[in-house]
Structure formats: C-alpha cells, structure tokens
Design an enzyme around this catalytic site. Structure first.
Site, PDB file in Angstrom:
ATOM      1  N   ASP A  33     -55.479  21.064  35.824  1.00 39.15           N
ATOM      2  CA  ASP A  33     -55.487  19.702  35.959  1.00 39.15           C
ATOM      3  C   ASP A  33     -56.992  19.242  36.186  1.00 39.15           C
ATOM      4  OD1 ASP A  33     -52.702  17.642  35.637  1.00 39.15           O
ATOM      5  OD2 ASP A  33     -54.654  16.833  36.581  1.00 39.15           O
ATOM      6  N   ASN A  34     -57.378  18.090  35.963  1.00 34.76           N
ATOM      7  CA  ASN A  34     -58.451  17.639  36.256  1.00 34.76           C
ATOM      8  C   ASN A  34     -58.348  16.318  37.265  1.00 34.76           C
ATOM      9  OD1 ASN A  34     -57.786  15.540  34.629  1.00 34.76           O
ATOM     10  ND2 ASN A  34     -59.921  15.520  33.582  1.00 34.76           N
ATOM     11  N   ASP A  66     -61.332  21.013  33.832  1.00 36.14           N
ATOM     12  CA  ASP A  66     -61.171  20.144  32.837  1.00 36.14           C
ATOM     13  C   ASP A  66     -61.182  20.938  31.518  1.00 36.14           C
ATOM     14  OD1 ASP A  66     -61.824  18.197  30.933  1.00 36.14           O
ATOM     15  OD2 ASP A  66     -62.675  16.954  32.513  1.00 36.14           O
ATOM     16  N   SER A 132     -45.896  12.981  20.210  1.00 36.80           N
ATOM     17  CA  SER A 132     -45.165  11.707  20.793  1.00 36.80           C
ATOM     18  C   SER A 132     -44.554  11.086  19.557  1.00 36.80           C
ATOM     19  CB  SER A 132     -46.140  10.940  21.424  1.00 36.80           C
ATOM     20  OG  SER A 132     -45.744   9.598  21.433  1.00 36.80           O
ATOM     21  N   ALA A 133     -43.378  10.242  19.640  1.00 35.97           N
ATOM     22  CA  ALA A 133     -42.759   9.784  18.766  1.00 35.97           C
ATOM     23  C   ALA A 133     -43.877   8.551  18.184  1.00 35.97           C
ATOM     24  CB  ALA A 133     -41.502   9.011  19.265  1.00 35.97           C
ATOM     25  N   TYR A 157     -54.891   6.537  20.799  1.00 35.83           N
ATOM     26  CA  TYR A 157     -54.144   7.334  21.614  1.00 35.83           C
ATOM     27  C   TYR A 157     -53.198   7.896  20.465  1.00 35.83           C
ATOM     28  CZ  TYR A 157     -49.856   8.975  23.901  1.00 35.83           C
ATOM     29  OH  TYR A 157     -48.936   9.780  24.288  1.00 35.83           O
ATOM     30  N   LYS A 161     -52.685  11.873  18.911  1.00 30.51           N
ATOM     31  CA  LYS A 161     -51.550  13.081  19.035  1.00 30.51           C
ATOM     32  C   LYS A 161     -51.483  13.268  17.262  1.00 30.51           C
ATOM     33  CE  LYS A 161     -50.415  12.878  23.038  1.00 30.51           C
ATOM     34  NZ  LYS A 161     -50.402  14.085  24.002  1.00 30.51           N
ATOM     35  N   PHE A 186     -39.865  11.146  22.982  1.00 27.90           N
ATOM     36  CA  PHE A 186     -39.486   9.820  22.798  1.00 27.90           C
ATOM     37  C   PHE A 186     -39.870   9.050  24.174  1.00 27.90           C
ATOM     38  CE2 PHE A 186     -37.801   8.856  18.625  1.00 27.90           C
ATOM     39  CZ  PHE A 186     -38.033   9.909  18.264  1.00 27.90           C
ATOM     40  N   VAL A 225     -41.122  -9.243  30.462  1.00 25.15           N
ATOM     41  CA  VAL A 225     -40.467  -8.697  29.145  1.00 25.15           C
ATOM     42  C   VAL A 225     -41.044  -8.995  27.927  1.00 25.15           C
ATOM     43  CG1 VAL A 225     -38.350  -8.678  27.582  1.00 25.15           C
ATOM     44  CG2 VAL A 225     -38.116  -8.407  30.371  1.00 25.15           C
ATOM     45  N   PHE A 226     -41.798  -7.887  27.255  1.00 26.37           N
ATOM     46  CA  PHE A 226     -42.731  -8.385  26.128  1.00 26.37           C
ATOM     47  C   PHE A 226     -41.724  -8.723  24.755  1.00 26.37           C
ATOM     48  CE2 PHE A 226     -45.486  -4.963  28.360  1.00 26.37           C
ATOM     49  CZ  PHE A 226     -45.893  -5.935  28.883  1.00 26.37           C
ATOM     50  N   ARG A 239     -35.475   1.528  22.710  1.00 26.40           N
ATOM     51  CA  ARG A 239     -36.275   2.682  22.739  1.00 26.40           C
ATOM     52  C   ARG A 239     -35.194   3.844  22.993  1.00 26.40           C
ATOM     53  NH1 ARG A 239     -39.373   0.059  20.953  1.00 26.40           N
ATOM     54  NH2 ARG A 239     -41.516  -0.424  21.421  1.00 26.40           N
TER      55      ARG A 239
END
Ligand code: UFG
Length: 347
Positions: A33-34, A66, A132-133, A157, A161, A186, A225-226, A239
């Site tokens: 891990d970095n 890294d 990722s979903a 991002y 993936k 998820f 809340v978006f 989700r």
C-alpha cells in the site's frame, strides 16, 4: 504450505477486510500500500492492519510500495512466491477523477500494467481484480447481470475500471495460463463486527453511508440528499448496498475459482436488493438511535436513479451469496463509527 496472496491496496477499507478473511481462510496475505487512502500506525504499519493483527492474533506482512514502482515490484516478486494477486490498489473518487483524469489513468491503468508485467515475469498468472458496477453505466434493464453492456460510464474513474477489465480479458485470451476473476462491486458499506476496522474516508466523504455515519456521530450537521425527483420509491437514488464482510468473502470464493483454471470470469458482488437514500437514512437512525438530519439538494451529476445486481452467477459459479441484511450493515457501521469517531487517526 499456506499459499501466499499479494494484496495491493490492502490497507484500505476493502483491502483490510479482505486481509482478515484471507487469514481466516488459511492464506498468508502480503500487503502492499502507498498510504494514499490509509493512515500510518505504529512502526510504519498501516493502522488498519495493526487492528487486523489484533483481531487475528498474527503478524501481517506489509511493505510500503507503490504499484507504479517497477523496480520495487520486481523486488517484491523476487522475495515472495505468490499463488495469486488481489489487485485493489487504485484511485477511487469519482468527482476527483473528472478533475484529474491523467492522474487516474496513470495510477489505475499504468499501475495495473506494471503489476501484470511483474506477475508475468515471475510466473504468477492468477488475479482477482477489484472492478465496479459503475462499468454498466446507466442501466438498460434491472437487475444488472454480467451480460449487461459495459463501458457506458462517463467519468475517468469508472472508465479506468472498464479499461482494466478489457486489458485483463485480452491478456487471458492472448496467453494461456492466465486466470482472472473480475469482481464488480455494488455499494460496500458497514464494518467488521468487532468495530475495530472500517471505512475511514479522508476529508469529506463522497459516499452516502460514511457521510450518514458522520452525521449520526455528530461530526457533520446534515446530509445533503442528491435529488428526490428520480423515478424511484421515494424519489431518491436506489443502490445495492452490500456488507463489507460479505464482499471480502466474495474475494476468497474468487481465489478458489482461480484454482479451477477458470480463464477470465466476471461476477457481480451485490445482494440483489436496492434501497433508497431515505431508506438508508431511516435504517441508520434505527441502528444508531440518533436523528439524522438531511436536506434535499440538486442531483449529483453522473448519478443513475437505480442500480442493483443480479447476484445469481456468483451464487452459481462461486458458491457465494451475501449473508447480511440492511440492519446488520447499519449496526456494524454504527459500532465502528462510535468506537472510532475520528476514524483510525485520533483515538
Ligand atoms: N448520495 C447522497 N448524498 C451524499 C452521497 C450520496 O444523496 O452525500 C446518494 C447518491 O446520489 C446515490 C446514493 O446516495 O443515490 C449512493 O451514492 P454513493 O456515492 O454512496 O455511491 P454510488 O452508487 O454513487 O457510487 C458507488 C461507488 C463508486 C462505484 C459505484 C458503482 O462510490 O466507486 O458505486 O455503482 F463506482
């Protein structure tokens, strides 16, 4: 002899829970891990892994490294004989990726290429990749199964993936002997039930549940809340939230799959059930016994209305199924947040 598994990004939220499950399943994890997303503890060991050591009663092998550092990677593969790699290292903030696309492509894509090259050079051709979903983009149908078209997401991002998935698929096609399990997560939430390890976002949390937990504990005043005008049960985004320990166990099932010389396989890790933002707020109020204040604000750009998994393929082919429900996810998240109100850093 116990198998050694390299865990890149193993000091992070998902990584630390995977390391714990690896030890429980009889593997010897070696973590790199970095410290991009992890807090340093005593002796230079990440605090998350120091806590894992406490839980498992065993030393966790760790190197600060890294994945972009080719020479260091070569040294690492020279030192250990790994049976497989769990590749979790990467940058992961959606909003930041829009601001800094090159940084995201460099770390996520180039980092993965260097890792795959080092693996190839040392004859380690088994990988579990943290996808990722988000690769599904805006769902054309629900629940999302693995056959749903991918590549539709719009931020760097998510694209990184998707690109990495494609790269690994091509590699498995081109070179016999490579096995890969690409796990499409998820929404992982919650914490180990000890409350000793959990998610510790640096700065203002981007994701819903860490933010909600910080409101509950009094670190933040209210949740924004978006949007409440989505076509969902109450207008807020839906989700598929999955307990982090279930998710980590999915990685162990994936490692076992690699043993079958599976080639390249892709699985959703979700529960199959979707909850709205307001349902999550309610569940967290119940778990914490605290009121969680919120305000409705504008939609967040790039968010989809609804996203949940068809987890059937993982059940069928990995023999893996999420075991924990919403209440347990919130209770464990609350325990972690209560015991560590400021995360790993200031206790
Ligand atoms: N939300 C809020 N307020 C907040 C944060 C989130 O209302 O402060 C809402 C979002 O609009 C969304 C839901 O809560 O409806 C979940 O948002 P998260 O940010 O927690 O999760 P996302 O589903 O947007 O993104 C997550 C991961 C990504 C991953 C994606 C895959 O953060 O890394 O799932 O679907 F790519």
């Amino acid at each position: 002899m116990a198998e050694k598994v390299l865990v890149t990004g193993g000091a992070g939220y998902i990584g630390s829970h995977c390391v714990l499950e690896l030890v429980a399943a009889g593997y010897v994890p070696v973590v790199i891990d970095n410290f991009h997303n992890a807090i340093r503890g005593e002796g230079g060991l990440p605090e998350s892994l120091r806590r894992v050591q406490g839980l498992v009663g065993r030393e966790i092998l760790f190197e600060e490294l890294d994945v972009l550092d080719e020479a260091a990677l070569r040294g690492l593969f020279g030192k250990h004989r790994f049976s497989a790699v769990m590749h979790l290292a990467g940058l992961k903030a959606v909003g930041e990726s829009v601001q800094q696309p090159l940084e995201y492509y460099k770390v996520n894509l180039t980092g993965t290429i260097r890792l795959l090259e080092a693996m190839n050079a040392h004859g380690v051709r088994n990988i579990v990749f943290s996808s990722s979903a988000t690769v599904y983009g805006d769902p054309a149908y629900l629940p999302l199964d693995e056959k749903h078209p991918v590549g539709g997401c719009t931020n760097p991002y998510g694209k990184s993936k998707y690109f990495i998935e494609e790269m690994i698929r091509d590699l498995c096609k081109a070179e016999k002997g490579w096995n890969a399990v690409l796990l499409r997560y998820f929404n992982p939430i919650g914490a180990h039930e000890s409350g000793d390890i959990g998610e510790d976002p640096q700065g203002i949390p981007n994701n819903l549940m860490p933010y909600v937990a910080q409101v509950a504990v009094g670190r933040r005043e209210f949740l924004s809340v978006f949007g409440n005008d989505y076509d969902t049960v109450d207008g807020t985004g839906v989700r598929d939230y999955i307990h982090i320990v279930d998710l980590a166990k999915g990685h162990i099932a994936a490692l076992k799959k690699l043993k079958e010389n599976c080639g390249c396989k892709i699985y959703n890790l979700g529960t199959g059930t979707g909850y709205s933002v307001l349902q999550m707020v309610k569940a967290m109020e119940k778990a914490s016994g605290r009121e969680i204040k919120y305000k409705i604000v504008a939609r967040r750009e790039g968010d989809v209305a609804t996203c949940y998994a068809d987890p059937g393929l993982a059940a069928q082919e990995l023999g893996w199924k999420a075991a924990f429900g919403l209440n347990k996810m919130c209770e464990d998240l609350w325990r972690w947040q209560m015991q560590n109100p400021m995360g790993f850093s200031k206790n």
